[in-house]
Design an enzyme around this catalytic site. Structure first.
Site, PDB file in Angstrom:
ATOM      1  N   ASP A 197      -2.895 -18.484  57.997  1.00  0.00           N
ATOM      2  CA  ASP A 197      -2.372 -17.569  59.008  1.00  0.00           C
ATOM      3  C   ASP A 197      -3.029 -17.959  60.330  1.00  0.00           C
ATOM      4  OD1 ASP A 197      -1.889 -15.452  60.768  1.00  0.00           O
ATOM      5  OD2 ASP A 197      -1.764 -13.979  59.156  1.00  0.00           O
TER       6      ASP A 197
ATOM      7  N   LYS B 294       2.282 -11.904  68.507  1.00  0.00           N
ATOM      8  CA  LYS B 294       0.995 -11.948  69.207  1.00  0.00           C
ATOM      9  C   LYS B 294       1.002 -13.032  70.294  1.00  0.00           C
ATOM     10  CE  LYS B 294       0.219  -8.642  66.444  1.00  0.00           C
ATOM     11  NZ  LYS B 294       0.519  -8.853  65.082  1.00  0.00           N
TER      12      LYS B 294
ATOM     13  N   TYR C  30      -5.894  -9.245  57.962  1.00  0.00           N
ATOM     14  CA  TYR C  30      -5.092  -8.156  58.525  1.00  0.00           C
ATOM     15  C   TYR C  30      -4.756  -7.132  57.425  1.00  0.00           C
ATOM     16  CZ  TYR C  30      -1.106  -5.620  60.366  1.00  0.00           C
ATOM     17  OH  TYR C  30      -0.240  -4.626  60.742  1.00  0.00           O
TER      18      TYR C  30
ATOM     19  N   ARG D  27      23.199 -14.764  59.726  1.00  0.00           N
ATOM     20  CA  ARG D  27      21.974 -14.619  58.924  1.00  0.00           C
ATOM     21  C   ARG D  27      21.482 -16.004  58.502  1.00  0.00           C
ATOM     22  NH1 ARG D  27      22.805 -13.875  53.946  1.00  0.00           N
ATOM     23  NH2 ARG D  27      24.293 -12.178  54.160  1.00  0.00           N
TER      24      ARG D  27
END
Ligand code: P1T
Length: 380
Positions: free
Chosen positions: A170, A195, A98, A46
């Site tokens: 973003d 994306k 978004y 992690r």
């Protein structure tokens, strides 16, 4: 190093243990230590993973930043950024963004006392009016999802610096190939790597890039402390996707420009949103701020109804009806009922997300075939 060389080489070395030219997928949860605290820099997966490290370095290089921090999704990256703040802190966000970002802001972090205002960032005076002594962050999407509006990063940064406020961009729609916000003074860049970075619609992933060591330390702390980390296979897929980012993006931009021009000339189309069109109100800013205009197009119909939109949405054969964007295949979507359904009706109408608004993610197919597909659907 130029971009096309960076995507192949920046931060990437053959594996030291084997010489493997491709970054291995280190599918492990933990690492053996020689004695307590004596190890090779890896303790628990992690906290660190070698595949993830390579991707983080590569992303930092592409965005001209110093530190990359990867997450399990774009929204997990947003989640980590928001956890840097505390109850009472205020965030000013663009009002066209978004739907999932709007949702995590209002419905998740709103509950913990963070305050959000959503403003039209085409005019700086709107941001200025929203700034208070508690404002800690300005959140920009540019181009915006789904209206393809632009925000002038240089102007927002100038305003934010005067007030001691951080700026986060973003950069999902542009990708670092078309726009590098850190070069324009932004403090934080975030991606839904799902994306264009991944580029093949086969992985969910998020990333943050910064230059400042203190911000990086805080984000690495949150990456480990909250734990929304990507798996090594997902990191591998993003690394692999990035190698062709510039080629895919060049083709998507070229196709999108042709499709936007076609749509603008179609009888049934009311308005086309694409920064590359002369009719786009921020076309000059797009030329200044971006290397090309991107692969996303949205448009509304003269008959503004969900039924009219549905007819187009259900009659394309090449454009697949689906959420998401930035893959090699073209997608068609209906923001009002799909990606932006979590934004209240009044709010979404204010920003132009009408019932007939259709969003296209343009892939790398042949533009003539894509135009024919849309023409048939529009005339259905
Ligand atoms: O889906 P995820 O990887 O968690 O990323 C969220 C996200 C963040 N920022 C922008 C600009 C986005 O477009 C997205 C995700 N968007 C879609 C799924 C979509 O179809 O618009």
């Amino acid at each position: 190093m130029k971009f096309a060389t960076k995507v192949i080489h920046a931060g990437i070395e053959p594996d030291v243990s084997s010489g493997a030219i491709m970054t291995p997928i280190f599918q492990t949860s933990t690492y053996v230590q020689d004695a307590p605290g004596v190890h090779k820099g890896f303790e628990y997966a992690r906290t660190q993973n070698p595949t993830r490290n390579v991707l983080q370095n590569q992303l930092a290089a592409l965005e001209n930043g110093d530190y990359g921090i990867c997450f399990a999704s774009g929204l997990a990256a947003t989640d980590a950024i928001m956890k840097m703040f505390k109850s009472g802190d205020e965030v000013i966000s663009c009002n066209d963004l978004y739907g999932g970002t709007y949702r995590i802001f209002n419905r998740v972090f709103g509950k913990f006392g963070l305050k959000f205002s959503f403003v039209d960032m085409s005019e700086m005076k709107n941001i200025e009016a929203a700034i208070t002594s508690n404002t800690k962050l300005i959140w920009i999407e540019t181009p915006t999802n789904p209206m393809l509006n632009l925000v002038d990063i240089v102007e927002v940064v100038a305003l934010a610096k005067k007030q001691g406020v951080l700026v986060c961009v973003d950069n999902t729609f542009a990708s670092p190939y078309l726009q590098t916000p850190l070069d324009l003074g932004a403090d934080i860049v975030i991606h839904s790597a799902t994306k264009y970075l991944g580029g093949h619609s086969d992985v969910i992933h998020g990333a943050v890039v910064v230059k400042d060591k203190n911000l990086a330390d805080e984000l690495y702390f949150l990456q480990n402390a909250s734990g929304a980390v990507p798996g090594p296979q997902d990191c591998f897929l993003i690394l692999r996707g990035i190698k062709t980012l510039h080629l895919r993006m060049d083709r998507a931009c070229e196709n999108a420009a042709k499709i936007a021009a076609f749509l603008e000339g179609h009888d049934r189309v009311e308005k086309v949103n694409f920064p590359g069109l002369k009719s786009h109100p921020q076309h000059e800013l797009a030329k200044r701020q971006m290397k090309n205009f991107g692969g996303m197009v949205s448009f509304s119909l003269k008959e503004d109804s969900i039924e009219a939109a549905n007819k187009v949405l259900s009659n394309t054969k090449l454009f697949a009806l689906a959420e998401s964007l930035g893959g090699v295949e073209s997608l068609i979507g209906h923001p009002a009922t799909m990606t932006h359904a979590s934004i209240p009706l009044e709010e979404r109408r204010k920003t132009g997300v009408l019932d007939s608004l259709i969003r296209l993610s343009i892939g790398i197919e042949d533009a003539d075939d894509l135009i024919e597909d849309l023409n048939i659907a529009l005339n259905a």
